[in-house]
Design an enzyme around this catalytic site. Structure first.
Site, PDB file in Angstrom:
ATOM      1  N   CYS A  85      53.217  75.037  13.591  1.00 32.73           N
ATOM      2  CA  CYS A  85      51.784  75.286  13.450  1.00 32.73           C
ATOM      3  C   CYS A  85      51.019  73.960  13.418  1.00 32.73           C
ATOM      4  O   CYS A  85      50.892  73.297  14.442  1.00 32.73           O
ATOM      5  CB  CYS A  85      51.514  76.141  12.213  1.00 32.73           C
ATOM      6  SG  CYS A  85      49.860  76.884  12.175  1.00 32.73           S
ATOM      7  N   HIS A 194      55.560  80.751  12.506  1.00 28.02           N
ATOM      8  CA  HIS A 194      56.184  80.162  11.327  1.00 28.02           C
ATOM      9  C   HIS A 194      57.587  80.720  11.066  1.00 28.02           C
ATOM     10  O   HIS A 194      57.741  81.675  10.284  1.00 28.02           O
ATOM     11  CB  HIS A 194      55.321  80.420  10.096  1.00 28.02           C
ATOM     12  CG  HIS A 194      54.070  79.613  10.046  1.00 28.02           C
ATOM     13  ND1 HIS A 194      53.965  78.451   9.301  1.00 28.02           N
ATOM     14  CD2 HIS A 194      52.861  79.786  10.637  1.00 28.02           C
ATOM     15  CE1 HIS A 194      52.753  77.949   9.437  1.00 28.02           C
ATOM     16  NE2 HIS A 194      52.060  78.741  10.245  1.00 28.02           N
ATOM     17  N   GLU A 196      59.816  79.534   9.166  1.00 22.92           N
ATOM     18  CA  GLU A 196      60.193  79.332   7.760  1.00 22.92           C
ATOM     19  C   GLU A 196      59.745  80.482   6.870  1.00 22.92           C
ATOM     20  O   GLU A 196      60.183  80.595   5.710  1.00 22.92           O
ATOM     21  CB  GLU A 196      59.626  77.999   7.234  1.00 22.92           C
ATOM     22  CG  GLU A 196      58.165  78.003   6.859  1.00 22.92           C
ATOM     23  CD  GLU A 196      57.211  77.886   8.032  1.00 22.92           C
ATOM     24  OE1 GLU A 196      56.021  77.610   7.798  1.00 22.92           O
ATOM     25  OE2 GLU A 196      57.646  78.065   9.189  1.00 22.92           O
TER      26      GLU A 196
END
Length: 223
Positions: A85, A194, A196
């Protein structure tokens, strides 16, 4: 294997990235934007957030952070670097990746679980996947539209440098539905979604994002 996660003023997802590294079997190392020291790490992650408040342009100030001098040199030397991002924006501003990220074409912030198709499963960050595999990870951005001139887009497509692509409706106006790209060497990857936030079944849409981090650990172990 030690994987550094850089914290800039305004970073939001640095701790999440550290947790992803730990779950993938690596050792996360916190790196500070103002330091000229990578602390002997084997790879680096530039996390999501709003570095320096996203003043000027997203990632435009972070490009000049002292730590980025070391990150750029290490990336050019072959070290695996992942930008997520805002990290993707920083990689483009630092000219480690081509193109740029601009405001979403619908002019509103988007936050949703996004289906992606893995186009390149041979980078340092994607070997846990197979080409053509579809995964679901969260997407959250206001300036996530990937743009580049036609020549650059054709080169990215022709050289296999598109890493992931949006499936279904393009969420932010990215040209050719590009969600993430890599450099020619395959060690630097940037993506807007994302991974994660998709590493545990308890939170997020599942564990589809964990492969980005296990891929890096595996690449480092076998190097």
């Amino acid at each position: 294997m030690k994987i550094g996660v850089v914290t800039f003023p305004g970073s939001l997802d640095d701790v999440d990235a550290q947790r992803a590294v730990r779950l993938a079997g690596g050792e996360p190392v916190a790196l500070w934007h103002g330091d000229h020291d990578l602390q002997g790490v084997d790879a680096v992650i530039l996390p999501g957030g709003f570095s320096y408040g996203d003043y000027l342009r997203c990632g435009a100030i972070a490009r000049f952070a002292p730590v980025m001098t070391e990150v750029v040199a290490a990336a050019n030397g072959g070290m695996p670097v992942l930008g997520i991002c805002n990290g993707f924006q920083i990689l483009c501003e630092s000219h480690l990746l081509p193109g740029a990220l601009i405001r979403n074409n619908h002019r509103t912030f988007v936050c949703r679980d996004q289906v992606l198709q893995v186009e390149n499963a041979s980078t340092a960050w994607t070997t846990a996947y197979t080409a053509g595999q579809q995964i679901t990870v969260p997407l959250k951005n206001g300036e996530g539209g990937f743009v580049a001139d036609t020549e650059t887009l054709d080169r990215l497509e022709g050289e296999g440098q598109v890493v992931v692509r949006y499936v279904g409706q393009d969420p932010n106006g990215s040209l050719r539905a590009i969600a993430g790209i890599t450099n020619e060497r395959g060690n630097v990857v940037g993506l807007m979604p994302h991974p994660e936030h998709a590493i545990e079944d308890l939170t997020g849409p599942g564990t589809d994002g964990l492969g980005f981090f296990t891929s890096a650990v595996t690449a480092l172990v076998s190097a």
